[in-house]
Each structure stands twice: as C-alpha cells, then as structure tokens.
Design a protein around this motif. Structure first.
Motif, PDB file in Angstrom:
ATOM      1  N   ALA A  80      38.439  15.603  31.354  1.00 29.59           N
ATOM      2  CA  ALA A  80      37.232  16.055  32.045  1.00 29.59           C
ATOM      3  C   ALA A  80      36.853  17.458  31.604  1.00 29.59           C
ATOM      4  O   ALA A  80      35.664  17.755  31.383  1.00 29.59           O
ATOM      5  N   TYR A  81      37.839  18.330  31.461  1.00 28.67           N
ATOM      6  CA  TYR A  81      37.528  19.697  31.037  1.00 28.67           C
ATOM      7  C   TYR A  81      36.996  19.716  29.594  1.00 28.67           C
ATOM      8  O   TYR A  81      36.036  20.429  29.290  1.00 28.67           O
ATOM      9  N   ILE A  82      37.604  18.913  28.736  1.00 29.01           N
ATOM     10  CA  ILE A  82      37.121  18.849  27.352  1.00 29.01           C
ATOM     11  C   ILE A  82      35.719  18.237  27.309  1.00 29.01           C
ATOM     12  O   ILE A  82      34.853  18.685  26.544  1.00 29.01           O
ATOM     13  N   LEU A  93      29.730  15.599  39.135  1.00 31.65           N
ATOM     14  CA  LEU A  93      29.660  15.592  40.596  1.00 31.65           C
ATOM     15  C   LEU A  93      30.213  14.281  41.159  1.00 31.65           C
ATOM     16  O   LEU A  93      31.025  14.282  42.099  1.00 31.65           O
ATOM     17  N   LEU A  94      29.781  13.164  40.588  1.00 30.07           N
ATOM     18  CA  LEU A  94      30.225  11.870  41.106  1.00 30.07           C
ATOM     19  C   LEU A  94      31.707  11.628  40.846  1.00 30.07           C
ATOM     20  O   LEU A  94      32.395  11.030  41.675  1.00 30.07           O
ATOM     21  N   ASP A 141      45.031  13.490  41.710  1.00 33.06           N
ATOM     22  CA  ASP A 141      43.656  13.003  41.853  1.00 33.06           C
ATOM     23  C   ASP A 141      42.742  14.142  42.287  1.00 33.06           C
ATOM     24  O   ASP A 141      41.627  14.302  41.772  1.00 33.06           O
ATOM     25  N   LEU A 142      43.214  14.938  43.227  1.00 35.65           N
ATOM     26  CA  LEU A 142      42.414  16.072  43.680  1.00 35.65           C
ATOM     27  C   LEU A 142      42.263  17.123  42.580  1.00 35.65           C
ATOM     28  O   LEU A 142      41.258  17.843  42.528  1.00 35.65           O
ATOM     29  N   ALA A 143      43.245  17.201  41.676  1.00 41.07           N
ATOM     30  CA  ALA A 143      43.130  18.121  40.536  1.00 41.07           C
ATOM     31  C   ALA A 143      41.981  17.697  39.628  1.00 41.07           C
ATOM     32  O   ALA A 143      41.230  18.542  39.118  1.00 41.07           O
ATOM     33  N   VAL A 144      41.840  16.394  39.408  1.00 42.21           N
ATOM     34  CA  VAL A 144      40.700  15.900  38.622  1.00 42.21           C
ATOM     35  C   VAL A 144      39.395  16.281  39.314  1.00 42.21           C
ATOM     36  O   VAL A 144      38.435  16.729  38.671  1.00 42.21           O
ATOM     37  N   ALA A 145      39.372  16.129  40.635  1.00 45.42           N
ATOM     38  CA  ALA A 145      38.174  16.478  41.398  1.00 45.42           C
ATOM     39  C   ALA A 145      37.834  17.960  41.249  1.00 45.42           C
ATOM     40  O   ALA A 145      36.662  18.335  41.104  1.00 45.42           O
ATOM     41  N   LEU A 146      38.854  18.817  41.265  1.00 42.98           N
ATOM     42  CA  LEU A 146      38.625  20.248  41.126  1.00 42.98           C
ATOM     43  C   LEU A 146      38.042  20.591  39.754  1.00 42.98           C
ATOM     44  O   LEU A 146      37.112  21.403  39.643  1.00 42.98           O
ATOM     45  N   VAL A 147      38.589  19.978  38.703  1.00 43.67           N
ATOM     46  CA  VAL A 147      38.075  20.226  37.356  1.00 43.67           C
ATOM     47  C   VAL A 147      36.611  19.793  37.255  1.00 43.67           C
ATOM     48  O   VAL A 147      35.767  20.520  36.723  1.00 43.67           O
ATOM     49  N   CYS A 148      36.313  18.614  37.794  1.00 51.13           N
ATOM     50  CA  CYS A 148      34.940  18.104  37.711  1.00 51.13           C
ATOM     51  C   CYS A 148      33.997  18.924  38.586  1.00 51.13           C
ATOM     52  O   CYS A 148      32.841  19.157  38.215  1.00 51.13           O
ATOM     53  N   GLY A 149      34.483  19.371  39.755  1.00 57.86           N
ATOM     54  CA  GLY A 149      33.668  20.235  40.593  1.00 57.86           C
ATOM     55  C   GLY A 149      33.360  21.547  39.895  1.00 57.86           C
ATOM     56  O   GLY A 149      32.232  22.054  39.962  1.00 57.86           O
ATOM     57  N   TYR A 150      34.353  22.095  39.213  1.00 51.89           N
ATOM     58  CA  TYR A 150      34.154  23.315  38.427  1.00 51.89           C
ATOM     59  C   TYR A 150      33.097  23.085  37.351  1.00 51.89           C
ATOM     60  O   TYR A 150      32.194  23.921  37.156  1.00 51.89           O
ATOM     61  N   ALA A 151      33.203  21.961  36.637  1.00 56.82           N
ATOM     62  CA  ALA A 151      32.239  21.655  35.578  1.00 56.82           C
ATOM     63  C   ALA A 151      30.832  21.531  36.151  1.00 56.82           C
ATOM     64  O   ALA A 151      29.858  22.031  35.560  1.00 56.82           O
ATOM     65  N   TYR A 152      30.712  20.873  37.295  1.00 62.14           N
ATOM     66  CA  TYR A 152      29.398  20.707  37.932  1.00 62.14           C
ATOM     67  C   TYR A 152      28.784  22.058  38.277  1.00 62.14           C
ATOM     68  O   TYR A 152      27.610  22.321  37.982  1.00 62.14           O
ATOM     69  N   VAL A 153      29.579  22.927  38.884  1.00 58.89           N
ATOM     70  CA  VAL A 153      29.067  24.242  39.289  1.00 58.89           C
ATOM     71  C   VAL A 153      28.698  25.087  38.067  1.00 58.89           C
ATOM     72  O   VAL A 153      27.632  25.711  38.025  1.00 58.89           O
ATOM     73  N   GLN A 154      29.579  25.093  37.067  1.00 59.23           N
ATOM     74  CA  GLN A 154      29.332  25.921  35.892  1.00 59.23           C
ATOM     75  C   GLN A 154      28.105  25.455  35.114  1.00 59.23           C
ATOM     76  O   GLN A 154      27.338  26.281  34.607  1.00 59.23           O
ATOM     77  N   MET A 155      27.900  24.148  35.021  1.00 64.36           N
ATOM     78  CA  MET A 155      26.712  23.658  34.313  1.00 64.36           C
ATOM     79  C   MET A 155      25.446  24.057  35.050  1.00 64.36           C
ATOM     80  O   MET A 155      24.411  24.327  34.443  1.00 64.36           O
ATOM     81  N   GLY A 156      25.520  24.115  36.388  1.00 61.85           N
ATOM     82  CA  GLY A 156      24.371  24.570  37.154  1.00 61.85           C
ATOM     83  C   GLY A 156      24.083  26.040  36.914  1.00 61.85           C
ATOM     84  O   GLY A 156      22.923  26.457  36.812  1.00 61.85           O
ATOM     85  N   ARG A 157      25.126  26.842  36.800  1.00 58.32           N
ATOM     86  CA  ARG A 157      24.958  28.275  36.575  1.00 58.32           C
ATOM     87  C   ARG A 157      24.419  28.586  35.187  1.00 58.32           C
ATOM     88  O   ARG A 157      23.788  29.626  34.975  1.00 58.32           O
TER      89      ARG A 157
END
Length: 242
Positions: free
Chosen positions: A211-213, A59-60, A27-43
C-alpha cells in the motif's frame, strides 16, 4: 515450504477478549498506511482523474481493513460470520477504484472505445462479484475479483503506459502489485513463520508495504499526467499509431 501452525489463542487485556490479536493489529496497520496515503494525497492537491480514484481507493481500503481487523478478526465472536461481509464488500469496491485509476491514467494512449469498454466492464464485473459474494458468503470471490482487477487492468494498463512512456509512477505501481501477489501466495498457501506471526499476519504486513509503495507510485503519476490527457500530443500520437 513452512508448515502451517496452530491459530493464535485469544488474549484478554483488561478482561476484554480479542481473538487473533496479531491479525487484528496487522490489519489495522494496513488501515493506518492507507489512511496516511489518503490524507497525504489530499494535502498534495493531486486532482487528476487517476489520482482521485487512487485517493478514494486508499480511503476504502482503510475502511475495509479496519472492519476486517475489528469485526473479521478481533471481535467476530460478538457478531456472526456474515458480519465479515461489510469489509469484503468495501474491499471489492476499492479494487474496482484502483482499476479505474489505471484505465484513466492510460486513456491518452489508447483508443477511446477501448477505455469506455473497460470502464463499463469494471462496473459490471464489480456488481456481479458483489452480488455473488453476498449470496455465497465465500471469500474466494473477493480473491478472484482482486486477481482479475490487479492482473488484467492494473498490470495491463500501467504496464502499457510504462512501455510507451517510461512513466516511473506506473513502474512503482507495478512493483506494489508484485508485493501484493506475494502476499496472496502467502495467504493462500498458509505460509506461517510462527504461531504468533502466521500466514494472515505476514500477508497483512506485505499488504501494508504494498500500500505504501502504491501510494508512492500514485503521487508520482501526477508528474506525467498531462501527457496522458485527452487531446494531448501523446494521445494524438497514440491514435495515429493505432
């Protein structure tokens, strides 16, 4: 079909009890992937309406799966079953956001009234599911919401966009939905590989991949977004054909 296996025993690292340890970690792995996506989209400074919804969706989902991993699995014994609700409710809102992203991305190709209708229905349906889930404490309503949101809105609108424009971003998003559907089948049918990698763990891994895809699709949408904005040539053509 693989037979269900016994649930995972608790582990006690440094004397701390952790229930369903692999489910917690995945579950935390899913959170990490989504957190990465959130940060990268912001950048990447992707600010189309659809991509803003996508970024907030990631983010959610990161918040929901963090709550799910820690409270819903690892340390539920320290709380009560009702404490599963925060993760469920955040997850419901997240799916509504990815629905709005799909509708927003397609707005330039559909009648304005249709877009307004589905955006309004999105809010009404989300609120109804939130209320019912709180009242029943039944995860099935979360599953119903996810199925409706992904199949009707995400597949429907991104499928239409791909049909009209061959938008590769939409095609990638559709691929992510397919993997999410496989994860749902694994979860609902309790398809497990081993006691230490059961149906919950397997579904979480598939959701992390999805999530990554989904992220790859979301960032690709920006390459086509201008052709889908109101008053664009694509929208004018779409209204002319309607």
């Amino acid at each position: 079909m693989l037979k269900p296996v016994a649930s995972q025993p608790s582990i006690f690292p440094f004397g701390l009890r952790i229930d369903e340890p692999v489910a917690t970690v995945t579950d935390l792995a899913v959170a990490l992937v989504c957190g990465y996506a959130y940060v990268q989209m912001g950048r990447k400074y992707l600010h189309s309406r659809a991509q803003v919804h996508f970024r907030n969706y990631f983010l959610l989902v990161a918040v929901a799966t963090t709550l799910g991993g820690l409270i819903g699995h690892g340390f539920l014994y320290a709380f009560s079953f009702a404490w599963k609700l925060p993760g469920w409710l955040v997850g419901i809102v997240s799916v509504s956001l990815v629905e709005r992203a799909a509708i927003s991305h397609a707005r330039g190709l559909i009648r304005p009234g249709i877009a307004r209708f589905f955006l309004a229905l999105n809010i009404v349906e989300m609120v109804a599911i939130l209320v019912i889930t709180i009242a029943t404490l039944d995860f099935r309503w979360v599953e119903y919401h996810n199925a409706y949101g992904l199949i009707v809105n995400v597949v429907g609108f991104h499928g239409y966009v791909f049909y009209r424009t061959r938008d590769r971003g939409s095609l990638i998003v559709l691929g992510a939905v397919v993997i999410t559907a496989v994860a749902s089948v694994v979860f609902t049918r309790h398809i497990s590989l081993h006691q230490w990698f059961n149906y919950i763990d397997l579904s979480h891994v598939l959701l992390a991949i999805a999530a990554y895809i989904m992220y790859l699709g979301a960032i690709r949408l920006g390459r086509h977004e201008k052709s889908l904005q109101p008053n664009s040539p694509a929208q004018t053509e779409a209204h002319g054909r309607s």
